[in-house]
Design an enzyme around this catalytic site. Structure first.
Site, PDB file in Angstrom:
ATOM      1  N   SER A 124      -2.051  17.337  59.119  1.00 42.64           N
ATOM      2  CA  SER A 124      -3.273  17.597  58.105  1.00 42.64           C
ATOM      3  C   SER A 124      -2.878  18.625  56.884  1.00 42.64           C
ATOM      4  CB  SER A 124      -3.948  18.114  58.463  1.00 42.64           C
ATOM      5  OG  SER A 124      -4.559  18.539  57.375  1.00 42.64           O
ATOM      6  N   TYR A 150      -8.711  25.091  64.751  1.00 39.17           N
ATOM      7  CA  TYR A 150      -8.111  23.862  64.447  1.00 39.17           C
ATOM      8  C   TYR A 150      -6.208  23.674  63.473  1.00 39.17           C
ATOM      9  CZ  TYR A 150      -8.051  19.221  62.093  1.00 39.17           C
ATOM     10  OH  TYR A 150      -7.165  18.144  61.314  1.00 39.17           O
ATOM     11  N   LYS A 154      -2.750  21.786  64.293  1.00 41.24           N
ATOM     12  CA  LYS A 154      -1.891  21.551  64.553  1.00 41.24           C
ATOM     13  C   LYS A 154      -0.506  21.901  63.986  1.00 41.24           C
ATOM     14  CE  LYS A 154      -4.729  17.795  63.467  1.00 41.24           C
ATOM     15  NZ  LYS A 154      -4.781  16.738  64.262  1.00 41.24           N
TER      16      LYS A 154
END
Ligand code: NAD
Ligand code: UFG
Length: 340
Positions: A124, A150, A154
């Site tokens: 992302s 989050y 990643k």
């Protein structure tokens, strides 16, 4: 190719199944349905005339992953499965690290034991943190940082894959860094179906338009951007799906670990997106301006040249297409896949 698609019943996964079928691939999905409905696969079948085999199970459940990999030979994996809500990750960090990081470690371990080493990962633009304006448009070499759990999942998974590729040259990892995926399949049969009140802009807009929510709040109109509202790189989910098909075609030729931005390369403001949406629905969208949302960057958009160079891929659809297709989906499915 026979592809294992984790999280294939979800928003991006289901659109990617349609694009992968159009390219002639065979698909097996591993999804625990924690954030999706199997109805999405009925829709894939309606559009493609083919239905992926669905194994309902968790990427972190070693016995399930092992039985899937024992049952068939796979040429590549596209790994979508994971939790993705920034705010929820702040409230439930353990769940995010467990599901996204620990789950992926189990998956990667079983893949290496089974000799499957072509791996396409849903990363992302969140890995760029809050980008310094001097780094825009963002190249893959821009500084990386995590602003929330989050984002950290990643970033850490990227780091783990870089180290694994350095240690074992048989791996081929493509880290696809998505910018802001929006829109829906042009048929109106498939689209984004978030649980609860949407956090993201486009599903919020479509739910206001369909009458499920009262009005949109635009978070901030005093950013140093041309119209004062936040600027992002929105990418039509079908362009993104086709980006995965392009990645499948090239993954065997790209050994090691390669990060690639998937974005349009241009920035669109919240006010511009709202105007495109109003054009699509032919009426004003109820909205008001509110304060900035904490943690938001003023602007974030990609340098998309590496994707063109390495994958021969670039976006074809613009903001008007995104708004038209998002509205077509939401107006035909006011409650998403529920009650389908
Ligand atoms: P989604 O929630 O619609 O799809 C994810 C799918 O994974 C769901 O079907 C869910 O049931 C499944 N899943 C979650 N945890 C699982 C587990 N442990 N085992 C098996 N299945 C599991 O999300 P999406 O928007 O399609 O996103 C797909 C991927 O792309 C995610 O990894 C997300 O972080 C990443 N991504 C999404 C965006 C975005 O804005 N949508 C942006 C950048 C990156
Ligand atoms: N926005 C509003 N009102 C809303 C929702 C959003 O004005 O109700 C604005 C935001 O302030 C921002 C823009 O719309 O300027 C886009 O916001 P989104 O929440 O849709 O997307 P973000 O860029 O904040 O983040 C999304 C994902 C992240 C991911 C990032 C890059 O939520 O996980 O894209 O891929 F990291």
């Amino acid at each position: 190719m026979h592809i294992l698609v984790t999280g294939g019943a979800g928003y991006i996964g289901s659109h990617t199944c349609v694009a992968a079928y159009a390219a002639g691939h065979t698909i097996t999905i591993l999804d625990n349905l924690s954030n999706s409905s199997p109805e999405s696969l009925n829709r894939v079948e309606k559009i493609s005339g083919r239905r992926p085999r669905l194994v309902v199970g968790d990427i972190g459940d070693r016995s399930v992953v092992r039985s899937v990999l024992d049952s068939e030979k796979f040429d590549a994996v596209i790994h979508f499965a994971g939790y993705k809500a920034v705010g929820e990750s702040v409230a439930k960090p353990w769940e995010y690290y467990q599901n996204n990081v620990a789950g992926t470690l189990v998956l990667l371990d079983e893949l290496r034991r089974h000799g499957v080493r072509n791996f396409i990962f849903s990363s992302s633009a969140t890995v760029y943190g809050n980008p310094d304006p001097k780094d825009l448009p963002l190249k893959e070499t821009a500084p990386l940082s995590a602003l929330n759990p989050y984002g950290a999942t990643k970033l850490w998974l990227e780091e783990i894959m870089r180290a694994m590729a350095a240690a074992d040259p048989a791996w081929h990892f493509l880290l696809l860094r998505y910018f802001n995926p929006v829109g829906a399949h042009e048929s109106g049969l498939m689209g984004e179906d978030p649980a609860g009140i949407p956090n993201n802009l486009m599903p919020y807009i479509t739910q206001v338009a369909v009458g499920r929510l009262k009005e949109l709040t635009i978070f901030g109109n005093d950013y140093p951007t041309p119209d004062g509202t936040g600027v992002r790189d929105y990418i039509h989910v079908c362009d993104l799906a086709e980006g995965h098909v392009a990645a499948l075609a090239k993954v065997a030729d790209l050994p090691g670990c390669t990060a690639i931005n998937l974005g349009s390369g241009s920035g669109v403001s919240v006010a511009q997106l709202v105007a495109s949406f109003e054009k699509a629905i032919g009426r004003p969208l109820p909205h008001r301006f509110g304060p900035r949302r904490p943690g938001d960057a003023a602007a974030c958009y990609a340098d998309a040249s590496k994707a063109l160079q390495l994958l021969g891929w670039k976006t074809k659809r613009n903001s008007d297409d995104m708004c038209r297709d998002a509205w077509n989906w939401q107006s035909k499915n006011p409650n998403g896949y529920k009650n389908a």
